[in-house]
Design a protein around this motif. Sequence first.
Motif, PDB file in Angstrom:
ATOM      1  N   GLY A  36       0.814  -1.209   0.000  1.00 37.24           N
ATOM      2  CA  GLY A  36       0.000   0.000   0.000  1.00 37.24           C
ATOM      3  C   GLY A  36       0.847   1.259   0.000  1.00 37.24           C
ATOM      4  O   GLY A  36       0.472   2.270  -0.606  1.00 37.24           O
ATOM      5  N   ALA A  39       1.872   1.821  -3.464  1.00 33.89           N
ATOM      6  CA  ALA A  39       0.722   2.354  -4.202  1.00 33.89           C
ATOM      7  C   ALA A  39       0.488   3.827  -3.864  1.00 33.89           C
ATOM      8  O   ALA A  39       0.090   4.618  -4.731  1.00 33.89           O
ATOM      9  CB  ALA A  39      -0.529   1.530  -3.895  1.00 33.89           C
ATOM     10  N   ILE A  46      -2.377   5.298 -10.078  1.00 37.07           N
ATOM     11  CA  ILE A  46      -3.516   4.649  -9.413  1.00 37.07           C
ATOM     12  C   ILE A  46      -4.824   5.386  -9.717  1.00 37.07           C
ATOM     13  O   ILE A  46      -5.845   4.764 -10.051  1.00 37.07           O
ATOM     14  CB  ILE A  46      -3.291   4.571  -7.889  1.00 37.07           C
ATOM     15  N   ILE A  50      -5.913   4.103 -13.502  1.00 40.01           N
ATOM     16  CA  ILE A  50      -6.735   2.958 -13.106  1.00 40.01           C
ATOM     17  C   ILE A  50      -8.141   3.386 -12.674  1.00 40.01           C
ATOM     18  O   ILE A  50      -9.137   3.007 -13.300  1.00 40.01           O
ATOM     19  CB  ILE A  50      -6.034   2.160 -11.990  1.00 40.01           C
ATOM     20  N   THR A 102      -7.532   4.110  -0.699  1.00 32.61           N
ATOM     21  CA  THR A 102      -7.294   3.465  -1.990  1.00 32.61           C
ATOM     22  C   THR A 102      -5.961   2.728  -1.983  1.00 32.61           C
ATOM     23  O   THR A 102      -5.844   1.619  -2.526  1.00 32.61           O
ATOM     24  CB  THR A 102      -7.309   4.508  -3.123  1.00 32.61           C
ATOM     25  N   SER A 103      -4.950   3.326  -1.355  1.00 34.51           N
ATOM     26  CA  SER A 103      -3.643   2.673  -1.258  1.00 34.51           C
ATOM     27  C   SER A 103      -3.723   1.394  -0.435  1.00 34.51           C
ATOM     28  O   SER A 103      -3.113   0.376  -0.778  1.00 34.51           O
ATOM     29  CB  SER A 103      -2.626   3.637  -0.633  1.00 34.51           C
ATOM     30  N   TRP A 105      -6.419  -0.546   0.032  1.00 34.54           N
ATOM     31  CA  TRP A 105      -7.134  -1.570  -0.737  1.00 34.54           C
ATOM     32  C   TRP A 105      -6.296  -2.089  -1.894  1.00 34.54           C
ATOM     33  O   TRP A 105      -6.360  -3.270  -2.248  1.00 34.54           O
ATOM     34  CB  TRP A 105      -8.469  -1.015  -1.248  1.00 34.54           C
ATOM     35  N   ALA A 106      -5.485  -1.217  -2.495  1.00 35.78           N
ATOM     36  CA  ALA A 106      -4.565  -1.673  -3.545  1.00 35.78           C
ATOM     37  C   ALA A 106      -3.546  -2.647  -2.966  1.00 35.78           C
ATOM     38  O   ALA A 106      -3.193  -3.648  -3.607  1.00 35.78           O
ATOM     39  CB  ALA A 106      -3.860  -0.471  -4.174  1.00 35.78           C
ATOM     40  N   VAL A 110      -3.263  -6.478  -4.466  1.00 34.81           N
ATOM     41  CA  VAL A 110      -1.990  -6.964  -5.016  1.00 34.81           C
ATOM     42  C   VAL A 110      -1.358  -8.006  -4.095  1.00 34.81           C
ATOM     43  O   VAL A 110      -0.770  -8.988  -4.558  1.00 34.81           O
ATOM     44  CB  VAL A 110      -1.019  -5.786  -5.244  1.00 34.81           C
ATOM     45  N   TYR A 154     -13.380  -4.971 -12.889  1.00 36.66           N
ATOM     46  CA  TYR A 154     -12.844  -3.693 -13.350  1.00 36.66           C
ATOM     47  C   TYR A 154     -13.219  -3.400 -14.801  1.00 36.66           C
ATOM     48  O   TYR A 154     -13.556  -2.261 -15.146  1.00 36.66           O
ATOM     49  CB  TYR A 154     -11.318  -3.690 -13.212  1.00 36.66           C
ATOM     50  N   ARG A 188     -14.187   0.244  -6.363  1.00 40.32           N
ATOM     51  CA  ARG A 188     -13.586  -0.688  -5.396  1.00 40.32           C
ATOM     52  C   ARG A 188     -14.494  -1.875  -5.129  1.00 40.32           C
ATOM     53  O   ARG A 188     -14.036  -3.025  -5.157  1.00 40.32           O
ATOM     54  CB  ARG A 188     -13.275   0.044  -4.089  1.00 40.32           C
TER      55      ARG A 188
END
Length: 285
Positions: A36, A39, A46, A50, A102-103, A105-106, A110, A154, A188
């Motif tokens: 994260g 990210a 991001i 994305i 967001t970071s 959850w990324a 990943v 996505y 998300r």
Amino acid sequence: MASKSKVPPNEMSFLDHLEELRWHLIRSVLAVVIIGSVAFLMKDFIFDTILFGPKKMDFPTYRFFCKIGTFLGVDSDFCADELPFTIQSRLMAGQFSAHIWTSIWAGFIVGFPYVLYEMWKFISPGLHPNERKYSKGFIFTASLLFFLGALFGYYIVAPLTINFLGGYQVSQEVTNEFDLSDYVGKVRISVIACGLVFELPIIVYFLTKIGLVNPEILRKYRKISLVVILILAAVITPPDIISQVVVALPIFVLYQISIYISKRVLKSEAKREAKLAKERAKNKS
């Protein structure tokens, strides 16, 4: 000073198991935080590439459906120049909060294979040796299904939802100006929900192993499951039949695959039991 030897799983107390679980969770959280953090530093990629990708009409999904509409000779909203909405942040800490979450959850998405690996390391000592040897295959398969589901969410669910809701108006007097957190939340939930739904064969595998489901039950409730799948598709997609079918179809295919997996599990268990019975009979004689 000599290091303390690892206690065998069958000799560990309840508190020992909790301690073991705690360290697996700590390592999983650290992996998510580290990924994260990376990210977090990739903010432009991001968000602009994305997250805001499905907002742009040159998104691959829109181009694909636009070509289908052109081929069939029908007007399509997917061929528009831009989506009729804007994104805004109405809270002073709104953008920073969206960046942080967001970071995180990324990092989870990943790092999902590693989180799965840590959880598997915790439960694998309680499995039979012949079951434990399939751990690598399990982690690979579960991770592959999750990422396939995430990509499906996505590239299919998120753009269909954004295109429909972003262009929906009850009156020309009302303009669509969506909050940043609401938009990010839609993308998300589409990605993570589909990733978890695609884990259905893995879930059925374990439920079959512990005796909660079998192929007969899955076949018996297939029609009910189809209704549930359609309802689920209606919840996570726009209220039009084409989007619902597009989402429901792969889920139903996964359900059919789950029936086959359940059948294979029971067949494998029957062979193992027959082999053990044969060995016991041989030892008695």
